[in-house]
Design an enzyme around this catalytic site. Sequence first.
Site, PDB file in Angstrom:
ATOM      1  N   SER A   1       4.679 -37.493  84.295  1.00 43.17           N
ATOM      2  CA  SER A   1       4.029 -38.810  84.380  1.00 43.17           C
ATOM      3  C   SER A   1       2.543 -38.656  84.673  1.00 43.17           C
ATOM      4  O   SER A   1       2.167 -38.021  85.658  1.00 43.17           O
ATOM      5  CB  SER A   1       4.622 -39.638  85.518  1.00 43.17           C
ATOM      6  OG  SER A   1       5.958 -39.909  85.260  1.00 43.17           O
TER       7      SER A   1
ATOM      8  N   HIS B   1       8.730 -41.368  79.182  1.00 43.92           N
ATOM      9  CA  HIS B   1       8.674 -39.925  78.949  1.00 43.92           C
ATOM     10  C   HIS B   1       8.861 -39.699  77.447  1.00 43.92           C
ATOM     11  O   HIS B   1       9.722 -40.314  76.838  1.00 43.92           O
ATOM     12  CB  HIS B   1       9.768 -39.210  79.736  1.00 43.92           C
ATOM     13  CG  HIS B   1       9.573 -39.248  81.234  1.00 43.92           C
ATOM     14  ND1 HIS B   1       9.562 -38.138  82.026  1.00 43.92           N
ATOM     15  CD2 HIS B   1       9.361 -40.280  82.077  1.00 43.92           C
ATOM     16  CE1 HIS B   1       9.358 -38.473  83.286  1.00 43.92           C
ATOM     17  NE2 HIS B   1       9.249 -39.778  83.339  1.00 43.92           N
TER      18      HIS B   1
ATOM     19  N   ARG C   1      11.422 -33.345  78.793  1.00 46.18           N
ATOM     20  CA  ARG C   1      11.989 -32.855  80.055  1.00 46.18           C
ATOM     21  C   ARG C   1      13.331 -33.543  80.312  1.00 46.18           C
ATOM     22  O   ARG C   1      13.466 -34.740  80.111  1.00 46.18           O
ATOM     23  CB  ARG C   1      10.987 -33.200  81.141  1.00 46.18           C
ATOM     24  CG  ARG C   1      11.379 -32.825  82.530  1.00 46.18           C
ATOM     25  CD  ARG C   1      10.273 -33.170  83.511  1.00 46.18           C
ATOM     26  NE  ARG C   1       9.567 -31.986  83.985  1.00 46.18           N
ATOM     27  CZ  ARG C   1       8.370 -32.029  84.556  1.00 46.18           C
ATOM     28  NH1 ARG C   1       7.731 -33.160  84.689  1.00 46.18           N
ATOM     29  NH2 ARG C   1       7.795 -30.916  84.977  1.00 46.18           N
ATOM     30  N   THR C   2      14.313 -32.752  80.711  1.00 48.74           N
ATOM     31  CA  THR C   2      15.581 -33.330  81.192  1.00 48.74           C
ATOM     32  C   THR C   2      15.562 -33.247  82.709  1.00 48.74           C
ATOM     33  O   THR C   2      15.337 -32.177  83.275  1.00 48.74           O
ATOM     34  CB  THR C   2      16.779 -32.533  80.631  1.00 48.74           C
ATOM     35  OG1 THR C   2      16.811 -32.695  79.212  1.00 48.74           O
ATOM     36  CG2 THR C   2      18.096 -33.049  81.199  1.00 48.74           C
ATOM     37  N   HIS C   3      15.757 -34.374  83.357  1.00 53.58           N
ATOM     38  CA  HIS C   3      15.762 -34.374  84.826  1.00 53.58           C
ATOM     39  C   HIS C   3      17.168 -34.061  85.356  1.00 53.58           C
ATOM     40  O   HIS C   3      18.167 -34.379  84.717  1.00 53.58           O
ATOM     41  CB  HIS C   3      15.288 -35.729  85.354  1.00 53.58           C
ATOM     42  CG  HIS C   3      13.835 -35.983  85.100  1.00 53.58           C
ATOM     43  ND1 HIS C   3      13.377 -36.501  83.910  1.00 53.58           N
ATOM     44  CD2 HIS C   3      12.743 -35.776  85.875  1.00 53.58           C
ATOM     45  CE1 HIS C   3      12.061 -36.604  83.967  1.00 53.58           C
ATOM     46  NE2 HIS C   3      11.648 -36.165  85.148  1.00 53.58           N
TER      47      HIS C   3
ATOM     48  N   GLU D   1      13.097 -42.030  98.120  1.00 58.90           N
ATOM     49  CA  GLU D   1      13.536 -41.637  99.458  1.00 58.90           C
ATOM     50  C   GLU D   1      13.463 -42.829 100.412  1.00 58.90           C
ATOM     51  O   GLU D   1      12.771 -43.811 100.167  1.00 58.90           O
ATOM     52  CB  GLU D   1      12.633 -40.508  99.987  1.00 58.90           C
ATOM     53  CG  GLU D   1      12.600 -39.281  99.096  1.00 58.90           C
ATOM     54  CD  GLU D   1      11.842 -39.487  97.792  1.00 58.90           C
ATOM     55  OE1 GLU D   1      10.855 -40.261  97.786  1.00 58.90           O
ATOM     56  OE2 GLU D   1      12.250 -38.900  96.770  1.00 58.90           O
TER      57      GLU D   1
ATOM     58  N   SER E   1      11.470 -33.090  89.839  1.00 57.62           N
ATOM     59  CA  SER E   1      11.522 -32.258  88.636  1.00 57.62           C
ATOM     60  C   SER E   1      11.189 -30.780  88.779  1.00 57.62           C
ATOM     61  O   SER E   1      11.845 -29.941  88.157  1.00 57.62           O
ATOM     62  CB  SER E   1      10.574 -32.833  87.576  1.00 57.62           C
ATOM     63  OG  SER E   1       9.242 -32.831  88.066  1.00 57.62           O
TER      64      SER E   1
ATOM     65  N   ASN F   1       1.888 -42.422  94.017  1.00 55.54           N
ATOM     66  CA  ASN F   1       2.110 -43.428  95.068  1.00 55.54           C
ATOM     67  C   ASN F   1       2.227 -42.727  96.417  1.00 55.54           C
ATOM     68  O   ASN F   1       2.654 -41.574  96.484  1.00 55.54           O
ATOM     69  CB  ASN F   1       3.426 -44.177  94.786  1.00 55.54           C
ATOM     70  CG  ASN F   1       4.603 -43.219  94.692  1.00 55.54           C
ATOM     71  OD1 ASN F   1       4.799 -42.555  93.671  1.00 55.54           O
ATOM     72  ND2 ASN F   1       5.361 -43.108  95.751  1.00 55.54           N
TER      73      ASN F   1
HETATM   74  N1  HPA Z   1       9.467 -39.880  95.346  1.00 56.22           N
HETATM   75  C1  HPA Z   1      10.123 -39.116  94.460  1.00 56.22           C
HETATM   76  N2  HPA Z   1       9.726 -38.927  93.214  1.00 56.22           N
HETATM   77  C2  HPA Z   1       8.603 -39.550  92.826  1.00 56.22           C
HETATM   78  C3  HPA Z   1       7.871 -40.391  93.678  1.00 56.22           C
HETATM   79  C4  HPA Z   1       8.325 -40.562  95.027  1.00 56.22           C
HETATM   80  O1  HPA Z   1       7.718 -41.270  95.855  1.00 56.22           O
HETATM   81  N3  HPA Z   1       6.813 -40.857  92.965  1.00 56.22           N
HETATM   82  C5  HPA Z   1       6.915 -40.321  91.723  1.00 56.22           C
HETATM   83  N4  HPA Z   1       7.995 -39.547  91.626  1.00 56.22           N
END
Ligand code: HPA
Length: 279
Positions: free
Chosen positions: A46, A78, A99-101, A200, A219, A242
Amino acid sequence: MRPAHGPKLFTMSIETDPFDLAAEAASTITRVTGVERHDIALTLGSGWGRAADVIGETVAVIPAEDVPGFHASGVPGHSGTIRSLRLPTGKHALIIGARTHFYEGRGVRAVVHGVRTAAASGADVMILTNGAGGVDPAFGAGEAVLICDHLNLTAASPVEGANFVDLTDLYASRLRELAREAEPSLQEGVYVQLPGPHYETPAEIRYLSAIGGQIVGMSTALEAIAARQSGMEILGLSLITNPAAGIGEDPLNHAEVLEAGKAAEPRLAELLGRIVARL
Ligand code: HPA
Protein backbone atom coordinates in the site's frame (compact mmCIF):
# COMPACT_ATOMS: atom_id res chain seq x y z
CA MET A 1 20.23 -21.81 -6.25
CA ARG A 2 17.64 -24.05 -4.75
CA PRO A 3 18.01 -24.16 -0.97
CA ALA A 4 17.78 -27.33 1.05
CA HIS A 5 14.29 -27.51 2.43
CA GLY A 6 13.95 -30.58 4.49
CA PRO A 7 13.63 -34.26 3.87
CA LYS A 8 11.66 -35.25 0.79
CA LEU A 9 9.35 -37.17 3.08
CA PHE A 10 8.08 -33.87 4.47
CA THR A 11 6.88 -32.46 1.17
CA MET A 12 5.97 -35.73 -0.47
CA SER A 13 2.30 -35.28 -1.28
CA ILE A 14 0.10 -34.60 -4.26
CA GLU A 15 0.98 -30.91 -3.81
CA THR A 16 3.75 -29.51 -5.98
CA ASP A 17 7.01 -28.80 -4.19
CA PRO A 18 7.00 -25.01 -3.56
CA PHE A 19 10.50 -24.53 -4.99
CA ASP A 20 9.57 -26.44 -8.16
CA LEU A 21 6.48 -24.24 -8.50
CA ALA A 22 8.63 -21.11 -8.10
CA ALA A 23 11.02 -22.43 -10.77
CA GLU A 24 8.05 -22.99 -13.09
CA ALA A 25 6.82 -19.44 -12.42
CA ALA A 26 10.30 -18.07 -13.12
CA SER A 27 10.53 -19.90 -16.44
CA THR A 28 7.13 -18.50 -17.48
CA ILE A 29 8.38 -15.02 -16.58
CA THR A 30 11.57 -15.53 -18.61
CA ARG A 31 9.58 -16.80 -21.60
CA VAL A 32 7.04 -13.95 -21.58
CA THR A 33 9.47 -11.10 -20.79
CA GLY A 34 12.43 -12.36 -22.80
CA VAL A 35 14.58 -11.37 -19.80
CA GLU A 36 16.94 -14.19 -18.85
CA ARG A 37 17.67 -12.97 -15.32
CA HIS A 38 16.12 -10.37 -13.04
CA ASP A 39 18.71 -8.77 -10.77
CA ILE A 40 16.41 -7.35 -8.12
CA ALA A 41 12.80 -7.84 -7.13
CA LEU A 42 10.30 -5.60 -5.39
CA THR A 43 6.99 -6.27 -3.70
CA LEU A 44 5.05 -3.03 -3.64
CA GLY A 45 2.56 -2.71 -0.80
CA SER A 46 0.00 0.00 0.00
CA GLY A 47 1.36 3.37 -1.09
CA TRP A 48 4.30 1.99 -3.07
CA GLY A 49 2.60 0.92 -6.33
CA ARG A 50 3.42 4.05 -8.32
CA ALA A 51 7.10 3.09 -8.20
CA ALA A 52 6.40 0.46 -10.87
CA ASP A 53 5.56 3.28 -13.31
CA VAL A 54 8.52 5.53 -12.59
CA ILE A 55 11.64 3.66 -11.50
CA GLY A 56 12.29 2.04 -14.88
CA GLU A 57 11.01 1.28 -18.32
CA THR A 58 8.35 -1.44 -18.49
CA VAL A 59 9.45 -4.44 -20.56
CA ALA A 60 6.33 -6.56 -19.93
CA VAL A 61 3.31 -6.79 -17.66
CA ILE A 62 1.90 -10.26 -16.97
CA PRO A 63 -1.48 -10.89 -15.29
CA ALA A 64 -0.77 -12.79 -12.08
CA GLU A 65 -3.10 -15.65 -12.98
CA ASP A 66 -0.97 -16.40 -16.09
CA VAL A 67 2.03 -17.26 -13.91
CA PRO A 68 2.05 -20.66 -12.14
CA GLY A 69 1.19 -20.43 -8.45
CA PHE A 70 -0.08 -16.83 -8.48
CA HIS A 71 -3.65 -15.71 -7.91
CA ALA A 72 -5.54 -12.54 -8.74
CA SER A 73 -5.43 -10.31 -5.66
CA GLY A 74 -8.29 -10.74 -3.21
CA VAL A 75 -7.67 -7.36 -1.59
CA PRO A 76 -9.21 -4.14 -2.95
CA GLY A 77 -6.45 -1.63 -3.74
CA HIS A 78 -3.80 -4.30 -4.41
CA SER A 79 -2.82 -4.97 -8.03
CA GLY A 80 -2.53 -8.40 -9.59
CA THR A 81 0.36 -8.29 -12.04
CA ILE A 82 3.97 -9.32 -12.41
CA ARG A 83 5.96 -6.64 -14.21
CA SER A 84 9.46 -6.62 -15.66
CA LEU A 85 11.33 -3.32 -15.66
CA ARG A 86 14.62 -2.18 -17.13
CA LEU A 87 16.19 0.26 -14.70
CA PRO A 88 18.26 3.28 -15.78
CA THR A 89 21.31 1.37 -14.47
CA GLY A 90 20.64 -1.37 -17.06
CA LYS A 91 19.62 -3.86 -14.39
CA HIS A 92 16.36 -5.78 -14.61
CA ALA A 93 13.80 -5.53 -11.83
CA LEU A 94 10.86 -7.81 -11.23
CA ILE A 95 7.82 -6.20 -9.63
CA ILE A 96 5.72 -8.72 -7.74
CA GLY A 97 2.36 -6.95 -7.77
CA ALA A 98 0.42 -9.96 -6.62
CA ARG A 99 0.97 -10.40 -2.91
CA THR A 100 -1.00 -13.09 -1.09
CA HIS A 101 -1.57 -12.19 2.54
CA PHE A 102 -1.49 -14.72 5.34
CA TYR A 103 -5.08 -13.75 6.28
CA GLU A 104 -6.37 -14.86 2.85
CA GLY A 105 -6.09 -18.42 4.15
CA ARG A 106 -4.18 -19.94 1.21
CA GLY A 107 -1.36 -21.05 3.48
CA VAL A 108 2.20 -19.84 3.98
CA ARG A 109 3.47 -21.39 0.74
CA ALA A 110 1.15 -19.08 -1.24
CA VAL A 111 2.23 -16.11 0.89
CA VAL A 112 5.91 -16.54 -0.02
CA HIS A 113 5.52 -17.80 -3.59
CA GLY A 114 6.32 -14.34 -4.99
CA VAL A 115 9.54 -14.13 -3.02
CA ARG A 116 10.58 -17.64 -4.08
CA THR A 117 9.75 -16.83 -7.69
CA ALA A 118 11.94 -13.71 -7.42
CA ALA A 119 14.83 -15.86 -6.17
CA ALA A 120 14.25 -18.42 -8.92
CA SER A 121 14.30 -15.56 -11.45
CA GLY A 122 17.83 -14.73 -10.35
CA ALA A 123 17.22 -11.82 -7.98
CA ASP A 124 19.76 -11.46 -5.21
CA VAL A 125 18.17 -8.37 -3.68
CA MET A 126 14.55 -8.42 -2.51
CA ILE A 127 12.89 -5.12 -1.64
CA LEU A 128 9.81 -5.66 0.51
CA THR A 129 7.49 -2.69 1.03
CA ASN A 130 4.24 -2.34 2.90
CA GLY A 131 1.74 0.01 4.44
CA ALA A 132 1.78 -0.31 8.22
CA GLY A 133 0.57 1.22 11.46
CA GLY A 134 2.87 3.34 13.56
CA VAL A 135 3.29 1.87 17.05
CA ASP A 136 6.13 4.23 17.93
CA PRO A 137 4.62 7.73 18.14
CA ALA A 138 7.88 9.06 16.65
CA PHE A 139 6.67 7.76 13.27
CA GLY A 140 4.05 9.98 11.69
CA ALA A 141 1.44 9.02 9.10
CA GLY A 142 2.87 9.48 5.61
CA GLU A 143 6.41 8.69 6.69
CA ALA A 144 8.58 5.96 5.14
CA VAL A 145 10.54 3.93 7.71
CA LEU A 146 13.33 1.41 7.14
CA ILE A 147 12.68 -1.97 8.74
CA CYS A 148 15.73 -2.92 10.81
CA ASP A 149 14.36 -6.15 12.34
CA HIS A 150 11.07 -7.90 12.98
CA LEU A 151 8.89 -9.76 15.45
CA ASN A 152 7.00 -12.53 13.70
CA LEU A 153 3.80 -12.99 15.71
CA THR A 154 1.96 -15.06 13.13
CA ALA A 155 2.94 -18.34 14.83
CA ALA A 156 3.90 -19.58 11.36
CA SER A 157 7.03 -20.02 9.27
CA PRO A 158 7.58 -20.44 5.53
CA VAL A 159 10.50 -22.77 6.28
CA GLU A 160 9.53 -26.43 6.23
CA GLY A 161 11.39 -29.35 7.72
CA ALA A 162 14.43 -29.21 9.97
CA ASN A 163 16.03 -26.15 8.39
CA PHE A 164 17.38 -23.80 11.00
CA VAL A 165 17.66 -20.64 8.92
CA ASP A 166 19.74 -17.83 10.47
CA LEU A 167 17.86 -14.52 10.75
CA THR A 168 20.57 -12.20 12.07
CA ASP A 169 20.98 -9.05 9.97
CA LEU A 170 17.85 -10.19 8.11
CA TYR A 171 17.19 -6.64 6.87
CA ALA A 172 20.70 -6.17 5.52
CA SER A 173 22.63 -3.36 7.18
CA ARG A 174 24.48 -2.88 3.87
CA LEU A 175 21.21 -2.11 2.07
CA ARG A 176 19.92 0.09 4.90
CA GLU A 177 23.07 2.14 4.61
CA LEU A 178 22.57 2.48 0.86
CA ALA A 179 18.98 3.59 1.49
CA ARG A 180 20.14 6.20 3.99
CA GLU A 181 22.67 7.47 1.48
CA ALA A 182 19.73 8.01 -0.87
CA GLU A 183 17.61 9.57 1.90
CA PRO A 184 19.49 10.57 5.08
CA SER A 185 16.27 11.40 6.97
CA LEU A 186 15.03 7.77 6.92
CA GLN A 187 14.39 6.43 10.42
CA GLU A 188 14.51 2.72 11.31
CA GLY A 189 12.06 0.58 13.23
CA VAL A 190 11.24 -2.97 14.31
CA TYR A 191 8.32 -4.35 12.28
CA VAL A 192 5.76 -6.64 13.89
CA GLN A 193 3.71 -8.98 11.72
CA LEU A 194 0.36 -10.12 13.06
CA PRO A 195 -1.98 -12.41 11.12
CA GLY A 196 -4.84 -9.90 10.77
CA PRO A 197 -7.07 -9.14 8.95
CA HIS A 198 -8.59 -7.30 11.90
CA TYR A 199 -6.56 -4.39 13.19
CA GLU A 200 -5.15 -4.54 16.69
CA THR A 201 -6.75 -3.44 19.94
CA PRO A 202 -5.14 -0.56 21.83
CA ALA A 203 -4.08 -3.08 24.50
CA GLU A 204 -2.33 -5.18 21.86
CA ILE A 205 -0.52 -2.11 20.59
CA ARG A 206 0.68 -1.30 24.13
CA TYR A 207 1.90 -4.91 24.35
CA LEU A 208 3.72 -4.67 20.99
CA SER A 209 5.38 -1.47 22.12
CA ALA A 210 6.47 -3.09 25.42
CA ILE A 211 8.13 -5.99 23.58
CA GLY A 212 10.04 -3.70 21.22
CA GLY A 213 7.72 -3.34 18.21
CA GLN A 214 7.59 0.03 16.43
CA ILE A 215 5.63 -0.69 13.23
CA VAL A 216 2.75 -3.14 12.78
CA GLY A 217 1.47 -4.83 9.65
CA MET A 218 0.23 -8.05 8.10
CA SER A 219 2.72 -8.98 5.40
CA THR A 220 6.45 -8.64 5.52
CA ALA A 221 8.02 -10.89 8.18
CA LEU A 222 7.06 -14.20 6.55
CA GLU A 223 8.26 -12.92 3.17
CA ALA A 224 11.57 -11.79 4.64
CA ILE A 225 12.17 -15.21 6.22
CA ALA A 226 11.53 -16.95 2.88
CA ALA A 227 13.77 -14.47 1.07
CA ARG A 228 16.59 -15.20 3.53
CA GLN A 229 16.08 -18.96 3.13
CA SER A 230 16.48 -18.44 -0.62
CA GLY A 231 19.72 -16.54 -0.09
CA MET A 232 18.57 -13.04 -1.05
CA GLU A 233 19.59 -9.78 0.64
CA ILE A 234 16.56 -7.94 1.97
CA LEU A 235 15.60 -4.30 2.17
CA GLY A 236 12.33 -3.58 4.01
CA LEU A 237 10.43 -0.31 3.91
CA SER A 238 7.14 0.58 5.58
CA LEU A 239 4.91 3.50 4.78
CA ILE A 240 3.22 4.54 8.02
CA THR A 241 -0.38 4.85 6.82
CA ASN A 242 -1.88 5.51 10.26
CA PRO A 243 -1.00 5.73 13.93
CA ALA A 244 -1.70 2.24 15.34
CA ALA A 245 -4.86 1.63 17.39
CA GLY A 246 -4.98 3.78 20.50
CA ILE A 247 -1.93 5.84 19.44
CA GLY A 248 -4.04 8.32 17.49
CA GLU A 249 -7.54 9.57 18.25
CA ASP A 250 -9.32 7.93 15.31
CA PRO A 251 -10.62 4.42 14.63
CA LEU A 252 -8.83 2.56 11.80
CA ASN A 253 -10.28 1.65 8.43
CA HIS A 254 -8.90 0.13 5.24
CA ALA A 255 -10.16 2.96 3.00
CA GLU A 256 -8.18 5.49 5.00
CA VAL A 257 -5.11 3.29 4.91
CA LEU A 258 -5.39 3.16 1.10
CA GLU A 259 -6.00 6.90 0.91
CA ALA A 260 -2.91 7.67 2.99
CA GLY A 261 -1.00 5.38 0.63
CA LYS A 262 -2.29 7.18 -2.47
CA ALA A 263 -1.27 10.57 -1.09
CA ALA A 264 2.27 9.35 -0.42
CA GLU A 265 2.72 7.48 -3.73
CA PRO A 266 4.63 10.08 -5.78
CA ARG A 267 7.07 10.72 -2.92
CA LEU A 268 7.62 7.01 -2.25
CA ALA A 269 8.11 6.23 -5.94
CA GLU A 270 10.77 8.89 -6.17
CA LEU A 271 12.45 7.57 -3.01
CA LEU A 272 12.52 4.00 -4.34
CA GLY A 273 13.92 5.28 -7.64
CA ARG A 274 16.83 6.88 -5.78
CA ILE A 275 17.41 3.72 -3.74
CA VAL A 276 17.42 1.27 -6.68
CA ALA A 277 19.80 3.56 -8.57
CA ARG A 278 22.39 2.69 -5.90
CA LEU A 279 21.99 -1.10 -6.02
N1 HPA B 1 -2.19 -2.50 11.83
C1 HPA B 1 -1.93 -3.57 11.06
N2 HPA B 1 -1.73 -3.51 9.76
C2 HPA B 1 -1.79 -2.30 9.18
C3 HPA B 1 -2.09 -1.13 9.90
C4 HPA B 1 -2.29 -1.24 11.32
O1 HPA B 1 -2.53 -0.24 12.04
N3 HPA B 1 -2.08 -0.10 9.02
C5 HPA B 1 -1.81 -0.64 7.80
N4 HPA B 1 -1.65 -1.96 7.89
